[in-house]
Design a protein around this motif. Structure first.
Motif, PDB file in Angstrom:
ATOM      1  N   ARG A  67       0.871  -1.190   0.000  1.00 36.30           N
ATOM      2  CA  ARG A  67       0.000   0.000   0.000  1.00 36.30           C
ATOM      3  C   ARG A  67       0.900   1.230   0.000  1.00 36.30           C
ATOM      4  NH1 ARG A  67      -4.206  -0.682   4.481  1.00 36.30           N
ATOM      5  NH2 ARG A  67      -4.899  -2.200   2.922  1.00 36.30           N
ATOM      6  N   ALA A  68       0.731   2.078  -0.998  1.00 35.03           N
ATOM      7  CA  ALA A  68       1.537   3.308  -1.119  1.00 35.03           C
ATOM      8  C   ALA A  68       3.021   2.988  -0.940  1.00 35.03           C
ATOM      9  CB  ALA A  68       1.062   4.347  -0.096  1.00 35.03           C
ATOM     10  N   GLY A  69       3.469   1.896  -1.548  1.00 37.33           N
ATOM     11  CA  GLY A  69       4.894   1.565  -1.538  1.00 37.33           C
ATOM     12  C   GLY A  69       5.372   0.793  -0.315  1.00 37.33           C
ATOM     13  N   SER A  70       4.505   0.589   0.685  1.00 31.10           N
ATOM     14  CA  SER A  70       4.937  -0.179   1.874  1.00 31.10           C
ATOM     15  C   SER A  70       4.190  -1.498   1.948  1.00 31.10           C
ATOM     16  CB  SER A  70       4.637   0.569   3.166  1.00 31.10           C
ATOM     17  OG  SER A  70       5.240   1.807   3.143  1.00 31.10           O
ATOM     18  N   ARG A  71       4.893  -2.503   2.458  1.00 32.25           N
ATOM     19  CA  ARG A  71       4.256  -3.813   2.584  1.00 32.25           C
ATOM     20  C   ARG A  71       3.327  -3.818   3.794  1.00 32.25           C
ATOM     21  NH1 ARG A  71       8.272  -8.688   2.531  1.00 32.25           N
ATOM     22  NH2 ARG A  71       8.371  -8.247   4.745  1.00 32.25           N
ATOM     23  N   VAL A  72       2.044  -4.137   3.570  1.00 34.78           N
ATOM     24  CA  VAL A  72       1.092  -4.167   4.686  1.00 34.78           C
ATOM     25  C   VAL A  72       0.700  -5.602   5.054  1.00 34.78           C
ATOM     26  CG1 VAL A  72       0.171  -1.833   4.432  1.00 34.78           C
ATOM     27  CG2 VAL A  72      -0.824  -3.680   3.070  1.00 34.78           C
ATOM     28  N   PHE A  73       1.034  -6.554   4.194  1.00 35.52           N
ATOM     29  CA  PHE A  73       0.794  -7.957   4.555  1.00 35.52           C
ATOM     30  C   PHE A  73       1.714  -8.850   3.741  1.00 35.52           C
ATOM     31  CE2 PHE A  73      -0.925 -12.179   3.841  1.00 35.52           C
ATOM     32  CZ  PHE A  73      -1.134 -12.597   5.148  1.00 35.52           C
ATOM     33  N   SER A  74       2.234  -9.884   4.380  1.00 34.48           N
ATOM     34  CA  SER A  74       2.855 -10.961   3.605  1.00 34.48           C
ATOM     35  C   SER A  74       2.618 -12.277   4.344  1.00 34.48           C
ATOM     36  CB  SER A  74       4.348 -10.719   3.383  1.00 34.48           C
ATOM     37  OG  SER A  74       5.036 -10.913   4.565  1.00 34.48           O
ATOM     38  N   GLY A  75       2.428 -13.311   3.578  1.00 36.95           N
ATOM     39  CA  GLY A  75       2.180 -14.623   4.174  1.00 36.95           C
ATOM     40  C   GLY A  75       2.430 -15.695   3.140  1.00 36.95           C
ATOM     41  N   SER A  76       2.585 -16.915   3.615  1.00 37.50           N
ATOM     42  CA  SER A  76       2.863 -17.995   2.670  1.00 37.50           C
ATOM     43  C   SER A  76       2.329 -19.317   3.202  1.00 37.50           C
ATOM     44  CB  SER A  76       4.373 -18.104   2.427  1.00 37.50           C
ATOM     45  OG  SER A  76       5.004 -18.453   3.626  1.00 37.50           O
ATOM     46  N   THR A  77       2.198 -20.251   2.299  1.00 37.58           N
ATOM     47  CA  THR A  77       1.832 -21.614   2.671  1.00 37.58           C
ATOM     48  C   THR A  77       2.426 -22.555   1.628  1.00 37.58           C
ATOM     49  OG1 THR A  77       0.002 -23.070   3.349  1.00 37.58           O
ATOM     50  CG2 THR A  77      -0.383 -21.705   1.415  1.00 37.58           C
ATOM     51  N   GLY A  78       2.146 -23.845   1.780  1.00 33.56           N
ATOM     52  CA  GLY A  78       2.595 -24.820   0.781  1.00 33.56           C
ATOM     53  C   GLY A  78       1.409 -25.687   0.399  1.00 33.56           C
ATOM     54  N   VAL A  79       1.418 -26.167  -0.830  1.00 34.68           N
ATOM     55  CA  VAL A  79       0.296 -26.996  -1.282  1.00 34.68           C
ATOM     56  C   VAL A  79       0.225 -28.289  -0.461  1.00 34.68           C
ATOM     57  CG1 VAL A  79      -0.684 -28.184  -3.298  1.00 34.68           C
ATOM     58  CG2 VAL A  79       0.327 -25.928  -3.554  1.00 34.68           C
ATOM     59  N   ASP A  80       1.359 -28.672   0.166  1.00 33.52           N
ATOM     60  CA  ASP A  80       1.316 -29.874   1.018  1.00 33.52           C
ATOM     61  C   ASP A  80       0.446 -29.668   2.263  1.00 33.52           C
ATOM     62  OD1 ASP A  80       3.018 -28.118   2.289  1.00 33.52           O
ATOM     63  OD2 ASP A  80       4.659 -29.557   2.555  1.00 33.52           O
ATOM     64  N   GLN A  81       0.048 -28.420   2.525  1.00 33.97           N
ATOM     65  CA  GLN A  81      -0.849 -28.140   3.661  1.00 33.97           C
ATOM     66  C   GLN A  81      -2.321 -28.327   3.286  1.00 33.97           C
ATOM     67  OE1 GLN A  81       0.432 -27.421   6.805  1.00 33.97           O
ATOM     68  NE2 GLN A  81       2.212 -28.093   5.608  1.00 33.97           N
ATOM     69  N   MET A  82      -2.576 -28.548   2.012  1.00 35.18           N
ATOM     70  CA  MET A  82      -3.968 -28.669   1.562  1.00 35.18           C
ATOM     71  C   MET A  82      -4.518 -30.043   1.964  1.00 35.18           C
ATOM     72  SD  MET A  82      -5.462 -27.695  -2.154  1.00 35.18           S
ATOM     73  CE  MET A  82      -5.312 -29.204  -3.027  1.00 35.18           C
ATOM     74  N   ALA A  83      -5.744 -30.029   2.488  1.00 31.74           N
ATOM     75  CA  ALA A  83      -6.308 -31.273   3.022  1.00 31.74           C
ATOM     76  C   ALA A  83      -6.866 -32.190   1.933  1.00 31.74           C
ATOM     77  CB  ALA A  83      -7.415 -30.931   4.024  1.00 31.74           C
ATOM     78  N   ARG A  84      -6.927 -31.721   0.702  1.00 34.15           N
ATOM     79  CA  ARG A  84      -7.541 -32.525  -0.366  1.00 34.15           C
ATOM     80  C   ARG A  84      -6.606 -32.669  -1.557  1.00 34.15           C
ATOM     81  NH1 ARG A  84     -13.167 -33.063   0.661  1.00 34.15           N
ATOM     82  NH2 ARG A  84     -13.859 -31.612   2.274  1.00 34.15           N
ATOM     83  N   GLY A  85      -6.841 -33.730  -2.352  1.00 36.63           N
ATOM     84  CA  GLY A  85      -6.027 -33.971  -3.544  1.00 36.63           C
ATOM     85  C   GLY A  85      -6.655 -33.333  -4.772  1.00 36.63           C
ATOM     86  N   PHE A  86      -5.832 -33.087  -5.802  1.00 33.98           N
ATOM     87  CA  PHE A  86      -6.331 -32.444  -7.025  1.00 33.98           C
ATOM     88  C   PHE A  86      -7.391 -33.316  -7.697  1.00 33.98           C
ATOM     89  CE2 PHE A  86      -1.675 -30.911  -7.494  1.00 33.98           C
ATOM     90  CZ  PHE A  86      -1.874 -29.925  -6.551  1.00 33.98           C
ATOM     91  N   GLU A  87      -7.087 -34.612  -7.840  1.00 33.85           N
ATOM     92  CA  GLU A  87      -8.009 -35.485  -8.566  1.00 33.85           C
ATOM     93  C   GLU A  87      -9.306 -35.665  -7.781  1.00 33.85           C
ATOM     94  OE1 GLU A  87      -7.705 -36.266 -11.598  1.00 33.85           O
ATOM     95  OE2 GLU A  87      -5.590 -35.786 -11.930  1.00 33.85           O
ATOM     96  N   ASP A  88      -9.205 -35.640  -6.457  1.00 32.24           N
ATOM     97  CA  ASP A  88     -10.401 -35.738  -5.621  1.00 32.24           C
ATOM     98  C   ASP A  88     -11.310 -34.529  -5.881  1.00 32.24           C
ATOM     99  OD1 ASP A  88     -12.004 -36.785  -3.413  1.00 32.24           O
ATOM    100  OD2 ASP A  88     -11.297 -35.025  -2.335  1.00 32.24           O
ATOM    101  N   LEU A  89     -10.726 -33.323  -5.890  1.00 34.48           N
ATOM    102  CA  LEU A  89     -11.533 -32.119  -6.129  1.00 34.48           C
ATOM    103  C   LEU A  89     -12.169 -32.162  -7.522  1.00 34.48           C
ATOM    104  CD1 LEU A  89      -9.251 -29.306  -4.616  1.00 34.48           C
ATOM    105  CD2 LEU A  89     -11.458 -30.101  -3.734  1.00 34.48           C
ATOM    106  N   LEU A  90     -11.360 -32.540  -8.526  1.00 38.12           N
ATOM    107  CA  LEU A  90     -11.905 -32.593  -9.892  1.00 38.12           C
ATOM    108  C   LEU A  90     -12.973 -33.686  -9.995  1.00 38.12           C
ATOM    109  CD1 LEU A  90      -8.721 -32.036 -12.093  1.00 38.12           C
ATOM    110  CD2 LEU A  90     -10.566 -30.416 -11.611  1.00 38.12           C
ATOM    111  N   GLY A  91     -12.781 -34.784  -9.270  1.00 37.20           N
ATOM    112  CA  GLY A  91     -13.768 -35.865  -9.281  1.00 37.20           C
ATOM    113  C   GLY A  91     -15.129 -35.375  -8.792  1.00 37.20           C
TER     114      GLY A  91
END
Ligand code: DO4
Ligand code: MG
Length: 283
Positions: free
Chosen positions: A208-232
């Motif tokens: 915001r106006a050149g300053s960082r007001v939020f940063s965060g991260s995660t990994g897909v290994d934290q996701m509780a579901r699989g890709f094929e399961d969701l598409l299924g």
């Protein structure tokens, strides 16, 4: 291989293979007139190499567009613990729904956008004029063709109005679906070129106006579901004649005292794909 939808200065659209520092345009033809049509083939990478031109393009010669043609855009919700916690904080009425859906076999799936509501890299994403508590949601996004095959991945931003969603779960479509409610891009990385799931990091930064007001991260290994399961689940008794994008849910949610403002710059990076940057508008 990474593929981008591009627009030349003439206004014509096309497709390019995106390298480390080069853009190689494809010579599209009647069989393969669009990016979506390439994704329909059994071997999109082979077809793309076959159509690649000898010359490369300078970044200033083309604009990179959202990598969508006429596909539908869907989203999954509450696929990460962090999202379950945030949802339970924002809504007393629906807390038990969110708690239950996190562990239920059937996921939360909702229609997120049609192509005209999608913003590409560098285009604005919107917060609703009637919303007071808004966040971006950085989400790994699956790209499925009309044969229901997972052909690639891109970055999605599931812009969300938390006050509307938190007021009443029946307001979810209004909290999620409106003009410029979804960022997609900058490229589609074909499935065989993505890093393994446990090596895919997702990072969100808001300036915001050149300053960082939020940063965060995660990994897909934290996701509780699989890709094929969701598409299924998405494709049960449900056809997609033009293919679909499926945002897979957020694992990064700013604290409850944070809301986006017009002018904020939202930057989402996902390993194997790249960086999607958009500025927020309102009203
Ligand atoms: O149920 C609310 C939406 C959740 C969501 O969009 C997410 O977890 O990413
Ligand atoms: Mg989401």
């Amino acid at each position: 291989m990474k593929l981008a939808k591009i627009r030349y200065r003439s206004g014509e659209t096309g497709v390019a293979v995106v390298g480390e520092s080069s853009l190689t345009p494809l010579r599209l033809n009647a069989n393969f007139p669009t990016l979506a049509s390439l994704l329909e083939s059994d071997d999109p990478a082979g077809i793309a190499w076959g159509l690649a031109q000898q010359s490369t393009l300078g970044a200033d010669e083309v604009e990179i567009l959202a990598p969508i043609d006429s596909q539908e855009v869907w989203a999954a919700g509450v696929t990460y613990k962090r999202s379950r916690t945030a949802r339970m904080e924002e809504s007393e009425a629906a807390a038990s729904c969110y708690d239950r859906v996190y562990v239920s076999p059937r996921p939360e799936l909702f229609m997120k956008a049609t192509p005209h509501r999608v913003s590409g890299p560098g285009q604005p994403v919107r917060i609703r004029a009637d919303a007071t508590w808004n966040v971006p949601e950085p989400e790994l996004t699956l790209v499925m063709n009309s044969k229901l095959r997972l052909v690639g991945f891109t970055i999605g931003n599931d812009m969300s109005s938390r006050d509307i969603e938190g007021d009443n779960p029946l307001y979810l479509p209004q909290a999620k679906v409106y003009n410029q409610c979804c960022g997609l891009g900058p490229v589609i990385t074909l499935a065989e070129f993505m890093p393994p799931r446990e090596k895919i990091g997702i990072r969100l930064e808001i300036n915001r106006a050149g300053s960082r007001v939020f940063s965060g991260s995660t990994g897909v290994d934290q996701m509780a579901r699989g890709f094929e399961d969701l598409l299924g689940w998405l494709t049960r008794d449900n056809s997609f004649p033009n293919g679909a994008f499926l945002l897979t849910g957020t694992g990064v949610v700013p604290d409850s005292n944070f809301t986006l403002s017009a002018g904020d710059e939202v930057t989402i990076s996902i390993d194997g794909i790249g960086t999607l940057r958009n500025t927020v508008v309102q009203g």
